[in-house]
Design an enzyme around this catalytic site. Structure first.
Site, mmCIF file in Angstrom:
data_model
loop_
_atom_site.group_PDB
_atom_site.id
_atom_site.type_symbol
_atom_site.label_atom_id
_atom_site.label_comp_id
_atom_site.label_asym_id
_atom_site.label_seq_id
_atom_site.Cartn_x
_atom_site.Cartn_y
_atom_site.Cartn_z
ATOM 1 N N HIS A 21 6.557 -12.354 6.511
ATOM 2 C CA HIS A 21 7.533 -13.143 5.463
ATOM 3 C C HIS A 21 6.836 -12.528 4.170
ATOM 4 C CE1 HIS A 21 9.199 -16.801 3.677
ATOM 5 N NE2 HIS A 21 8.338 -16.240 2.699
ATOM 6 N N GLU A 22 5.651 -12.548 3.973
ATOM 7 C CA GLU A 22 4.786 -12.001 3.053
ATOM 8 C C GLU A 22 5.033 -10.472 2.436
ATOM 9 O OE1 GLU A 22 4.099 -14.004 0.333
ATOM 10 O OE2 GLU A 22 4.278 -15.663 1.422
ATOM 11 N N HIS A 25 8.621 -9.517 1.303
ATOM 12 C CA HIS A 25 8.648 -10.130 -0.338
ATOM 13 C C HIS A 25 8.118 -8.597 -1.153
ATOM 14 C CE1 HIS A 25 9.680 -14.096 -0.593
ATOM 15 N NE2 HIS A 25 8.644 -14.477 0.264
#
Length: 225
Positions: A21-22, A25
């Protein structure tokens, strides 16, 4: 009492979910011309680069102990919208990259589950304990946790990813005020989602996740039943 297999499967599901997820980003920001995350070493899939002591460790364990949906957060990936050609559009793309990664992982887990259900019957899987836990516990949990993280982060509450959608449609003149509110909204929100269910015996976030993540999960895993 939390069983050891359940705890292991939870950790092996949750950590890759937040790391991807990170990292996504940061990768999205990098592709849009922002080197901030790369310089900070946040394009890595090394969990140690992304772990937040409370959001990644303490809160998920508390939620497990409280029999609530397991979700949490990692250290936010730094990025600078000033590098983007269109800051509002770039902010939206970066914000949605994380939940999109979780959706892809959830679908992947469901695909593996479905293939295994056709190739290896459950009675055959039961003969191997490792494969049995992988099929019956890990894969469903892996997909469900990714869906929880996806829909939790899509809430339009700063600084969750869903707030990037809100910022995208907000007139520019209100953005400075909006960004000031961001620094106060999240701590209050985290206290509310943990304290409110105990005080009022009502869990709005759990209801929301059951309706969103739960229904998508049921659909994804309906093909392997």
């Amino acid at each position: 009492m939390i069983s050891i297999p359940y705890l292991i499967c939870s950790l092996l599901s949750f950590i890759p979910a937040i790391v991807c997820h990170e990292a996504m980003h940061g990768f999205a920001a990098y592709k849009l011309g922002d080197p901030t995350a790369k310089r900070a070493g946040r394009l890595s899939f090394n969990p140690l680069k992304h772990i937040d002591p409370f959001g990644t460790v303490i809160m998920p364990l508390l939620l497990m102990a409280m029999n609530m949906p397991v979700f949490g957060y990692a250290k936010p990936v730094p990025y600078n919208p000033a590098y983007f050609k269109d800051p509002k559009k770039g902010d939206l793309i970066v914000g949605l990259a994380g939940p999109a990664a979780n959706l892809v992982l959830a679908i992947f887990g469901a695909l593996v589950f479905t293939v295994m259900s056709f190739v290896l019957p459950v009675n055959q899987l039961a003969q191997n304990q490792l494969f049995y836990y992988f099929y019956t516990m890990f894969l469903p949990m892996f997909s469900l946790i990714n869906l929880y993280l996806m829909f939790f982060n899509l809430l339009p509450i700063p600084p969750l990813d869903g707030s990037s959608i809100f910022a995208f449609i907000l007139p520019r003149k209100y953005l400075p005020t909006y960004y000031k509110v961001q620094q106060y909204a999240f701590p209050i929100f985290m206290i509310v989602i943990i304290v409110v269910p105990y005080i009022l015996k009502f869990n709005p976030i759990g209801i929301y996740l059951d309706f969103t993540a739960g229904n998508v999960f049921d659909f994804l895993f309906s093909f392997g039943k």
